[in-house]
Design a protein around this motif. Structure first.
Motif, PDB file in Angstrom:
ATOM      1  N   LEU A  61       0.837  -1.186   0.000  1.00 28.19           N
ATOM      2  CA  LEU A  61       0.000   0.000   0.000  1.00 28.19           C
ATOM      3  C   LEU A  61       0.879   1.245   0.000  1.00 28.19           C
ATOM      4  N   PRO A  62       0.416   2.312  -0.620  1.00 32.33           N
ATOM      5  CA  PRO A  62       1.128   3.580  -0.467  1.00 32.33           C
ATOM      6  C   PRO A  62       1.171   3.957   1.021  1.00 32.33           C
ATOM      7  N   ALA A  63       2.259   4.541   1.451  1.00 33.56           N
ATOM      8  CA  ALA A  63       2.449   4.865   2.867  1.00 33.56           C
ATOM      9  C   ALA A  63       1.333   5.740   3.412  1.00 33.56           C
ATOM     10  N   ASP A  64       0.856   6.713   2.630  1.00 32.38           N
ATOM     11  CA  ASP A  64      -0.196   7.590   3.128  1.00 32.38           C
ATOM     12  C   ASP A  64      -1.531   6.850   3.269  1.00 32.38           C
ATOM     13  N   VAL A  65      -1.796   5.891   2.389  1.00 31.33           N
ATOM     14  CA  VAL A  65      -3.008   5.084   2.508  1.00 31.33           C
ATOM     15  C   VAL A  65      -2.926   4.215   3.761  1.00 31.33           C
ATOM     16  N   HIS A  66      -1.785   3.591   3.993  1.00 32.42           N
ATOM     17  CA  HIS A  66      -1.609   2.779   5.199  1.00 32.42           C
ATOM     18  C   HIS A  66      -1.784   3.638   6.446  1.00 32.42           C
ATOM     19  N   ALA A  67      -1.229   4.849   6.424  1.00 35.44           N
ATOM     20  CA  ALA A  67      -1.365   5.749   7.567  1.00 35.44           C
ATOM     21  C   ALA A  67      -2.840   6.068   7.831  1.00 35.44           C
ATOM     22  N   GLU A  68      -3.612   6.275   6.775  1.00 33.41           N
ATOM     23  CA  GLU A  68      -5.045   6.558   6.943  1.00 33.41           C
ATOM     24  C   GLU A  68      -5.776   5.360   7.526  1.00 33.41           C
ATOM     25  N   LEU A  69      -5.446   4.163   7.057  1.00 31.97           N
ATOM     26  CA  LEU A  69      -6.096   2.957   7.577  1.00 31.97           C
ATOM     27  C   LEU A  69      -5.716   2.709   9.038  1.00 31.97           C
ATOM     28  N   GLU A  70      -4.473   2.986   9.391  1.00 31.36           N
ATOM     29  CA  GLU A  70      -4.043   2.900  10.795  1.00 31.36           C
ATOM     30  C   GLU A  70      -4.848   3.872  11.653  1.00 31.36           C
ATOM     31  N   TYR A  71      -5.028   5.089  11.136  1.00 34.41           N
ATOM     32  CA  TYR A  71      -5.801   6.102  11.858  1.00 34.41           C
ATOM     33  C   TYR A  71      -7.247   5.650  12.028  1.00 34.41           C
TER      34      TYR A  71
ATOM     35  N   THR B 178      -8.389   2.557  12.175  1.00 37.13           N
ATOM     36  CA  THR B 178      -8.468   1.517  13.216  1.00 37.13           C
ATOM     37  C   THR B 178      -8.306   2.132  14.609  1.00 37.13           C
ATOM     38  N   LYS B 179      -7.480   3.150  14.720  1.00 33.73           N
ATOM     39  CA  LYS B 179      -7.305   3.830  16.010  1.00 33.73           C
ATOM     40  C   LYS B 179      -8.618   4.477  16.442  1.00 33.73           C
ATOM     41  N   LEU B 180      -9.294   5.171  15.519  1.00 35.70           N
ATOM     42  CA  LEU B 180     -10.569   5.810  15.849  1.00 35.70           C
ATOM     43  C   LEU B 180     -11.626   4.775  16.237  1.00 35.70           C
ATOM     44  N   GLN B 181     -11.611   3.647  15.546  1.00 39.83           N
ATOM     45  CA  GLN B 181     -12.567   2.590  15.880  1.00 39.83           C
ATOM     46  C   GLN B 181     -12.324   2.054  17.289  1.00 39.83           C
ATOM     47  N   LYS B 182     -11.068   1.886  17.643  1.00 42.90           N
ATOM     48  CA  LYS B 182     -10.737   1.399  18.990  1.00 42.90           C
ATOM     49  C   LYS B 182     -11.175   2.408  20.052  1.00 42.90           C
ATOM     50  N   GLN B 183     -11.005   3.690  19.755  1.00 41.80           N
ATOM     51  CA  GLN B 183     -11.332   4.729  20.726  1.00 41.80           C
ATOM     52  C   GLN B 183     -12.834   4.979  20.839  1.00 41.80           C
ATOM     53  N   HIS B 184     -13.548   4.885  19.716  1.00 42.20           N
ATOM     54  CA  HIS B 184     -14.940   5.335  19.694  1.00 42.20           C
ATOM     55  C   HIS B 184     -15.945   4.252  19.306  1.00 42.20           C
ATOM     56  N   GLY B 185     -15.462   3.054  18.986  1.00 42.38           N
ATOM     57  CA  GLY B 185     -16.357   1.974  18.600  1.00 42.38           C
ATOM     58  C   GLY B 185     -16.735   2.043  17.124  1.00 42.38           C
ATOM     59  N   ALA B 186     -17.244   0.935  16.629  1.00 45.12           N
ATOM     60  CA  ALA B 186     -17.696   0.820  15.250  1.00 45.12           C
ATOM     61  C   ALA B 186     -18.527  -0.447  15.145  1.00 45.12           C
ATOM     62  N   ALA B 187     -19.343  -0.538  14.112  1.00 34.96           N
ATOM     63  CA  ALA B 187     -20.161  -1.736  13.914  1.00 34.96           C
ATOM     64  C   ALA B 187     -19.279  -2.974  13.799  1.00 34.96           C
ATOM     65  N   ILE B 188     -18.183  -2.855  13.065  1.00 34.45           N
ATOM     66  CA  ILE B 188     -17.204  -3.933  12.942  1.00 34.45           C
ATOM     67  C   ILE B 188     -15.838  -3.329  13.274  1.00 34.45           C
ATOM     68  N   PRO B 189     -15.458  -3.316  14.545  1.00 35.19           N
ATOM     69  CA  PRO B 189     -14.166  -2.720  14.899  1.00 35.19           C
ATOM     70  C   PRO B 189     -13.011  -3.647  14.545  1.00 35.19           C
TER      71      PRO B 189
ATOM     72  N   GLY C 293      -9.026  -4.613  14.662  1.00 37.62           N
ATOM     73  CA  GLY C 293      -7.878  -4.380  15.524  1.00 37.62           C
ATOM     74  C   GLY C 293      -6.665  -3.916  14.753  1.00 37.62           C
ATOM     75  N   THR C 294      -6.559  -4.355  13.501  1.00 34.05           N
ATOM     76  CA  THR C 294      -5.385  -4.034  12.689  1.00 34.05           C
ATOM     77  C   THR C 294      -5.808  -3.739  11.251  1.00 34.05           C
ATOM     78  N   VAL C 295      -4.919  -3.129  10.523  1.00 35.92           N
ATOM     79  CA  VAL C 295      -5.153  -2.882   9.096  1.00 35.92           C
ATOM     80  C   VAL C 295      -5.319  -4.211   8.365  1.00 35.92           C
ATOM     81  N   GLU C 296      -4.546  -5.214   8.757  1.00 38.43           N
ATOM     82  CA  GLU C 296      -4.644  -6.528   8.118  1.00 38.43           C
ATOM     83  C   GLU C 296      -6.037  -7.119   8.289  1.00 38.43           C
ATOM     84  N   GLU C 297      -6.602  -7.008   9.499  1.00 39.87           N
ATOM     85  CA  GLU C 297      -7.962  -7.501   9.735  1.00 39.87           C
ATOM     86  C   GLU C 297      -8.971  -6.740   8.894  1.00 39.87           C
ATOM     87  N   MET C 298      -8.783  -5.443   8.767  1.00 42.21           N
ATOM     88  CA  MET C 298      -9.660  -4.620   7.945  1.00 42.21           C
ATOM     89  C   MET C 298      -9.591  -5.055   6.480  1.00 42.21           C
ATOM     90  N   MET C 299      -8.393  -5.269   5.970  1.00 37.20           N
ATOM     91  CA  MET C 299      -8.229  -5.671   4.570  1.00 37.20           C
ATOM     92  C   MET C 299      -8.829  -7.056   4.334  1.00 37.20           C
TER      93      MET C 299
END
Length: 92
Positions: free
Chosen positions: A15-25, A27-38, A40-46
């Motif tokens: 992934l482009p570094a900026d895209v990975h940074a956005e996906l990391e961000y 996942t961080k927001l999901q951990k802090q504020h919740g989500a329908a499908i939270p 834990g990692t970018v890999e899990e999201m992908m």
């Protein structure tokens, strides 16, 4: 969709570094504020996104097909218009 570890195939993507940074961000927001499908990692999201794409490929009436349509991944052929119960190329 929870994927059993014994039923997986390793896949490496770049992934482009900026895209990975956005996906990391994200996942961080999901951990802090919740989500329908939270995730834990970018890999899990992908992994979840890949499952949605695969489901949309085999299920024309599903919401996931809309995802494929919107990002231009739906094949323009008759075969892609039919529901398939199983993943992968259909047996003849």
């Amino acid at each position: 969709m929870a994927v059993e570890e014994s039923n997986t195939v390793p896949l490496t993507i770049t992934l482009p570094a900026d895209v990975h940074a956005e996906l990391e961000y994200l996942t961080k927001l999901q951990k802090q504020h919740g989500a329908a499908i939270p995730w834990g990692t970018v890999e899990e999201m992908m992994q979840e996104v890949a499952v949605a794409i695969a489901d949309g490929s085999r299920r024309p009436g599903a919401w996931e097909r809309q995802l494929l349509d919107m990002i231009g991944l739906t094949p323009e052929c008759e075969e892609a218009r039919h529901y398939r119960e199983q993943y992968g190329e259909p047996a003849e």
